[in-house]
Design an enzyme around this catalytic site. Structure first.
Site, short mmCIF file in Angstrom:
data_model
loop_
_atom_site.label_atom_id
_atom_site.label_comp_id
_atom_site.label_asym_id
_atom_site.label_seq_id
_atom_site.Cartn_x
_atom_site.Cartn_y
_atom_site.Cartn_z
N HIS A 46 3.74 -2.13 3.19
CA HIS A 46 3.73 -0.85 2.39
C HIS A 46 4.96 -0.61 1.64
CE1 HIS A 46 0.93 -0.88 5.81
NE2 HIS A 46 0.16 0.15 5.00
N ASP A 50 0.79 -1.02 0.04
CA ASP A 50 -0.03 -0.06 -0.04
C ASP A 50 0.85 1.16 0.12
OD1 ASP A 50 -1.69 -2.01 0.41
OD2 ASP A 50 -2.55 -1.15 2.34
#
Ligand SMILES: [Zn+2]
Length: 242
Positions: A200, A57
């Site tokens: 991430h 992400d």
């Protein structure tokens, strides 16, 4: 001072308990990984298949390139939930990720918390990000991930407008706060067949995120899971094979 009779007191306590219980239920509805309270959402694939989807992400960022090279060296296809603002900042990196065969999903434009937000605000965040990703990569995302995992009233309508399925996770790696060794241990302790692992390659819409601990952890996670017989695939493949 109000003095409650024993019966009243116990009813009052029961009422407070019910309110606290409802509060927990609402909190779970907003952020719980398996919650579908506000809109269609998935959080895992078939637990009968030894497959895992790695998801990243908050990209794209310049740091995504090292991740991209590593995934390529391991022949892994993953899913990237990108923020529209980051895609507009680095369209060439979004394009390189798409060109390598990875799946790209919508992670909103500015990475807001959707709590107390209007349908039109959520729809705008989706719309501008769909447009940014399509302009940079030619891909029209079919999945989205809510920042912080927070869904809210009306998000289902905003999803329908753009035909987006929500994707949560079975494991979120805590990679924004833990050192590499602990990220690896945390993920490996919780990995399971059909799992979706959330890591991430950015930090919200910050321009120069530091993702070195995540990358170092990934170099432990991937070989360890391969040794356990797992195969990696995109979220789309994980759900199609379910
Ligand atoms: Zn995020």
């Amino acid at each position: 001072m109000v003095v409650l009779a024993p019966m009243e007191a116990s009813l009052w306590a029961a009422g407070l308990g019910a309110i606290a219980g409802a509060g927990a239920a609402v909190t779970y509805g907003i952020a719980g990984k398996s919650s579908r309270l506000f809109g269609p959402s998935v959080y895992r694939g078939n637990p009968g298949q030894r497959r895992i989807a790695l998801t990243f992400d908050d990209g794209p960022s310049p740091s995504s390139l090292a991740l991209l090279a590593y995934l390529q060296s391991e022949s892994i296809q993953a899913t990237f939930f990108q923020c529209g603002m980051n895609v507009e900042r680095h369209p060439e990196i979004a394009r390189a990720i798409a060109a390598a065969g990875h799946q790209i999903g919508n992670h909103t434009y500015s990475h807001p918390k959707f709590l107390f937000k209007s349908i039109s605000f959520m729809a705008w965040e989706f719309e501008r990000t769909q447009a940014a990703i399509e302009a940079a990569t030619g891909i029209v995302p079919r999945y989205f991930r809510a920042p912080y995992g927070y869904r809210w009233f009306g998000i289902g309508a905003a999803q329908r407008k753009f035909n987006l399925m929500g994707v949560m996770w079975t494991v979120i790696g805590q990679d924004w706060r833990l050192p590499a060794q602990e990220i690896a241990q945390y993920v490996l302790d919780r990995a399971s067949p059909g799992g979706i692992i959330c890591l991430h390659d950015g930090r919200g819409v910050r321009p120069d995120p530091e993702i070195a601990p995540m990358l170092e952890a990934l170099r432990e996670i991937v070989p360890a899971l391969k040794k356990q017989g797992y195969r990696f695939c995109t979220v789309d493949d994980l759900l199609r094979l379910a």
